[in-house]
Design an enzyme around this catalytic site. Sequence first.
Site, mmCIF file in Angstrom:
data_model
loop_
_atom_site.group_PDB
_atom_site.id
_atom_site.type_symbol
_atom_site.label_atom_id
_atom_site.label_comp_id
_atom_site.label_asym_id
_atom_site.label_seq_id
_atom_site.Cartn_x
_atom_site.Cartn_y
_atom_site.Cartn_z
ATOM 1 N N HIS A 195 -3.754 -5.533 2.473
ATOM 2 C CA HIS A 195 -3.023 -6.252 3.977
ATOM 3 C C HIS A 195 -3.729 -7.286 3.945
ATOM 4 C CE1 HIS A 195 -2.559 -1.493 3.973
ATOM 5 N NE2 HIS A 195 -3.241 -1.259 3.401
ATOM 6 N N CYS A 238 1.131 -1.516 0.171
ATOM 7 C CA CYS A 238 -0.009 0.016 0.237
ATOM 8 C C CYS A 238 0.770 0.942 -0.008
ATOM 9 C CB CYS A 238 -0.285 -0.315 1.121
ATOM 10 S SG CYS A 238 -2.093 0.973 0.862
HETATM 11 N N1 GLN Z 1 -2.470 6.594 1.801
HETATM 12 C C1 GLN Z 1 -2.191 6.083 0.941
HETATM 13 C C2 GLN Z 1 -3.380 6.094 0.290
HETATM 14 O O1 GLN Z 1 -4.790 6.138 0.445
HETATM 15 C C3 GLN Z 1 -1.558 4.525 1.613
HETATM 16 C C4 GLN Z 1 -2.968 3.475 2.161
HETATM 17 C C5 GLN Z 1 -2.772 3.080 2.914
HETATM 18 O O2 GLN Z 1 -1.051 2.812 3.089
HETATM 19 N N2 GLN Z 1 -3.610 1.828 3.801
HETATM 20 O O3 GLN Z 1 -3.872 5.248 -0.799
#
Ligand code: GLN
Length: 242
Positions: free
Chosen positions: A195, A94
């Site tokens: 995740h 992510c």
């Molecule tokens: N901030 C990034 C997004 O919203 C990654 C989010 C995350 O790692 N869950 O795309």
Amino acid sequence: MSDSSLRLVWVYPDLLSTYGDQGNVLVVERRARQRGLEVSRVDVRSDQPVPTSGDIYLIGGGEDRPQRLAAERLRRDGGLSRAVANGAIVFSVCAGYQILGHEFVNDLGEKEPGLGLLDVVSTRGEAARCVGDVLADIDGRLNLPPLTGFENHQGVTHLGPTARPFARVRFGNGNGTGDGTEGAYNDTVFGTYMHGPVLARNPQIADLLLKLALDVNALPPTDDRWYEALRQERIAAATQPA
Ligand code: GLN
């Protein structure tokens, strides 16, 4: 490997460790030990230099502001890029995935340079945030069972010519570009929006990282019944939403 033990590096747990992504390093560590390997694990906080002699680096997801701070520090530090130049394996999730690309949009709405270790560029999606369970088919070249994971991101990731899609979604969004791709990889660097922790749901990916780091084609089998029970439960959640 640089010495007799396998060196795992968990990058910036103080900034990048949402949704249990720390589980990824625990799973790689455990599966290496189950194969009788000696493992040393280094957790590198964002005020510490990233060691360049690791074998496998893991990076998790994060909120938008910590993601910008992490990108600034990783660029300034340079250790992760040097490790990749030395042949290290990297698995990122992510926010970590976005940071490994050429660029992403930060919490201030500005384009933030990444490390350019993966040929991807991330923008901020216009549509609703991508949230939910995902089921996807991993690139056939990797010979892995279907990918199960949980996504929660606003970012959308576009792949350049030297990044291969890690998977193609059956349920969920993945890269969010509408082309059905999820994640990206090259010979040594992997990125995914999943995740879960994703390596607890897909222990075969942890084994792939180990095989690449050890330069072997196979590892001794392990008892994966608990992993398999978790996989089936989460695959059902993706395919039969409440
Ligand atoms: N901030 C990034 C997004 O919203 C990654 C989010 C995350 O790692 N869950 O795309």
